[in-house]
Design an enzyme around this catalytic site. Structure first.
Site, mmCIF file in Angstrom:
data_model
loop_
_atom_site.group_PDB
_atom_site.id
_atom_site.type_symbol
_atom_site.label_atom_id
_atom_site.label_comp_id
_atom_site.label_asym_id
_atom_site.label_seq_id
_atom_site.Cartn_x
_atom_site.Cartn_y
_atom_site.Cartn_z
ATOM 1 C CB SER A 30 -2.393 5.900 -1.861
ATOM 2 O OG SER A 30 -3.536 7.072 -1.735
ATOM 3 C CE1 TYR A 71 -9.624 0.285 8.341
ATOM 4 C CE2 TYR A 71 -10.131 1.136 10.319
ATOM 5 C CZ TYR A 71 -9.221 1.361 9.158
ATOM 6 O OH TYR A 71 -8.176 2.034 9.098
ATOM 7 C CB SER A 115 -7.084 1.871 12.751
ATOM 8 O OG SER A 115 -8.084 2.888 13.021
ATOM 9 C CB ILE A 162 0.018 6.419 5.605
ATOM 10 C CG1 ILE A 162 -0.911 7.268 6.514
ATOM 11 C CG2 ILE A 162 1.041 5.932 6.476
ATOM 12 C CD1 ILE A 162 -1.732 6.528 7.486
ATOM 13 N N GLY A 163 1.511 5.270 3.119
ATOM 14 C CA GLY A 163 2.516 4.218 2.534
ATOM 15 C C GLY A 163 3.325 5.131 1.504
ATOM 16 N N GLY A 186 0.870 -1.020 -0.006
ATOM 17 C CA GLY A 186 0.036 0.213 0.051
ATOM 18 C C GLY A 186 0.874 1.257 0.059
HETATM 19 N N1 LIG Z 1 -6.392 7.778 6.554
HETATM 20 C C1 LIG Z 1 -6.550 7.349 7.968
HETATM 21 O O1 LIG Z 1 -7.185 8.305 8.649
HETATM 22 C C2 LIG Z 1 -6.257 6.111 8.731
HETATM 23 C C3 LIG Z 1 -6.361 5.964 9.791
HETATM 24 C C4 LIG Z 1 -6.061 4.810 10.557
HETATM 25 C C5 LIG Z 1 -5.534 3.927 9.810
HETATM 26 N N2 LIG Z 1 -5.211 4.017 8.793
HETATM 27 C C6 LIG Z 1 -4.525 2.879 7.978
HETATM 28 O O2 LIG Z 1 -3.421 3.449 7.390
HETATM 29 C C7 LIG Z 1 -3.380 2.525 6.131
HETATM 30 C C8 LIG Z 1 -2.978 3.430 4.863
HETATM 31 O O3 LIG Z 1 -4.144 4.138 4.483
HETATM 32 P P1 LIG Z 1 -4.355 5.545 3.977
HETATM 33 O O4 LIG Z 1 -4.824 6.391 4.842
HETATM 34 O O5 LIG Z 1 -2.772 5.831 3.625
HETATM 35 O O6 LIG Z 1 -5.167 5.043 2.636
HETATM 36 P P2 LIG Z 1 -5.015 5.324 1.081
HETATM 37 O O7 LIG Z 1 -4.436 6.542 0.701
HETATM 38 O O8 LIG Z 1 -6.472 4.833 0.418
HETATM 39 O O9 LIG Z 1 -3.783 4.137 0.707
HETATM 40 C C9 LIG Z 1 -4.145 2.669 0.776
HETATM 41 C C10 LIG Z 1 -3.101 2.101 0.207
HETATM 42 O O10 LIG Z 1 -3.196 0.577 0.263
HETATM 43 C C11 LIG Z 1 -3.376 0.270 -1.040
HETATM 44 N N3 LIG Z 1 -4.222 -1.070 -1.068
HETATM 45 C C12 LIG Z 1 -5.391 -1.070 -0.850
HETATM 46 N N4 LIG Z 1 -6.181 -2.315 -0.825
HETATM 47 C C13 LIG Z 1 -4.957 -3.349 -1.459
HETATM 48 C C14 LIG Z 1 -4.753 -4.572 -1.785
HETATM 49 N N5 LIG Z 1 -5.788 -5.218 -1.812
HETATM 50 N N6 LIG Z 1 -3.597 -4.794 -2.323
HETATM 51 C C15 LIG Z 1 -2.447 -4.093 -2.130
HETATM 52 N N7 LIG Z 1 -2.807 -2.665 -2.104
HETATM 53 C C16 LIG Z 1 -3.948 -2.365 -1.498
HETATM 54 C C17 LIG Z 1 -3.742 1.150 -1.924
HETATM 55 O O11 LIG Z 1 -3.440 0.955 -3.157
HETATM 56 P P3 LIG Z 1 -4.388 1.514 -4.619
HETATM 57 O O12 LIG Z 1 -4.406 2.979 -4.447
HETATM 58 O O13 LIG Z 1 -3.807 0.972 -5.622
HETATM 59 O O14 LIG Z 1 -5.796 0.839 -4.114
HETATM 60 C C18 LIG Z 1 -2.999 2.312 -1.380
HETATM 61 O O15 LIG Z 1 -1.614 2.217 -1.893
HETATM 62 C C19 LIG Z 1 -4.353 1.605 6.123
HETATM 63 O O16 LIG Z 1 -3.902 0.257 6.517
HETATM 64 C C20 LIG Z 1 -5.452 2.085 6.924
HETATM 65 O O17 LIG Z 1 -6.196 1.315 7.389
HETATM 66 C C21 LIG Z 1 -5.610 5.094 7.943
#
Ligand SMILES: NC(=O)c1ccc[n+]([C@@H]2O[C@H](COP(=O)([O-])OP(=O)(O)OC[C@H]3O[C@@H](n4cnc5c(N)ncnc54)[C@H](OP(=O)(O)O)[C@@H]3O)[C@@H](O)[C@H]2O)c1
Length: 249
Positions: free
Chosen positions: A16, A150, A137, A18-19, A13
């Site tokens: 996009s 989730y 999270s 955080i990653g 991930g």
């Molecule tokens: N944002 C928040 O408020 C928040 C809060 C708590 C925890 N988190 C956690 O932080 C982590 C990153 O989230 P983010 O907020 O940075 O979200 P994001 O911008 O939506 O990024 C998610 C990343 O995961 C990838 N991904 C999703 N499903 C996948 C799959 N089946 N196989 C491979 N890659 C996959 C996406 O790739 P594609 O773009 O190609 O789909 C993207 O690179 C997640 O685990 C999320 O649960 C986020």
């Protein structure tokens, strides 16, 4: 000499939010970075952002067959892994009665099964002294209406980190978790909510937050780099909360 010179990093991930912020920070500190994602458009954008030195993989973490292919290829390009960031995740809000078996299975496949098997398949590549960071999270301890599945996956990850850290520390591999609160990433626009509802929820979170703002992805990425580095060498099986105080309310 940069902090991660010569180190190899895989971020699931990493296309996009955080990653991606973590990938950019690791690169700026000298690491060789590989990332995964699913969507071709975000992978192409990431390729532009990270440049030709980065390895970009289209790999669905919810499918063990794709995890196998990922590590078979990665093993040919990196002679070992120093840092593994298991960060890919999806959220799909829905009340109890609306959650289908298919939606339940997908959330578990990506948010729990994918993390477990990525870690298992990465193990032969992980060097002595390596570090694994799992993105959980703050929902994993809070009641989170409409995010029950989730949040349960994220609670399971917290538990996995604790148990597996004791399994792996004899091999000198550390596992820890980073637990974000509300972070401004594309995740919110992917929740499938009507724009006005999404805006209202984001406004409510901003008002409620002790910091009166969302966190930036870089603020979580910096914690991921800390947990990856020797600066955190005595931190094992823990979860660091990065939420602006939200979970204390
Ligand atoms: N944002 C928040 O408020 C928040 C809060 C708590 C925890 N988190 C956690 O932080 C982590 C990153 O989230 P983010 O907020 O940075 O979200 P994001 O911008 O939506 O990024 C998610 C990343 O995961 C990838 N991904 C999703 N499903 C996948 C799959 N089946 N196989 C491979 N890659 C996959 C996406 O790739 P594609 O773009 O190609 O789909 C993207 O690179 C997640 O685990 C999320 O649960 C986020």
């Amino acid at each position: 000499m940069q902090k991660f010179d010569g180190k190899t990093v895989l971020i699931t991930g990493g296309s996009s939010g955080i990653g991606l912020a973590s990938a950019q920070l690791f690169q700026s500190e000298g690491a060789r970075v590989a990332i995964t994602g699913r969507t071709e458009s975000s992978l192409a954008r990431t390729r532009d952002l990270l440049g030709p030195k980065a390895l970009i993989y289209a790999s669905d973490t919810g499918k063990t067959s794709e995890i196998d292919i990922l590590f078979a290829d990665l093993g040919k390009r990196f002679d070992g892994l120093d840092i593994l960031v298991l960060n890919a995740g999806i959220a799909a809000p829905a009340p109890l009665e609306a959650i289908t078996e298919g939606a339940f299975d997908e959330l578990l496949a990506v948010n729990l099964k994918g993390v477990f098997f990525s870690l298992q398949k990465a193990l032969p590549m992980l060097r002595e002294g390596s570090s694994i960071i799992v993105t959980t999270s703050i929902t994993n301890r809070l009641g989170s209406p409409n995010f029950s599945v989730y949040a349960a996956c994220k609670a399971a990850l917290r538990s996995l980190v604790a148990s597996l850290s004791l399994e792996l520390i004899p091999r000198k591999i550390r596992i820890n978790a980073v637990s974000p609160g509300p972070i401004a990433t594309p995740m919110f626009s992917r929740l499938g909510l009507p724009p006005e509802i999404s805006a209202a929820i984001q406004n409510e979170i901003t008002q409620k937050s002790p910091c009166h703002r969302f966190g930036a992805p870089e603020e979580v990425a910096r914690t991921i780099l800390f947990l990856s580095s020797d600066e955190s060498s005595y931190i094992v099986g823990q979860e660091i909360v990065v939420d602006g105080g939200m979970s204390l309310l």
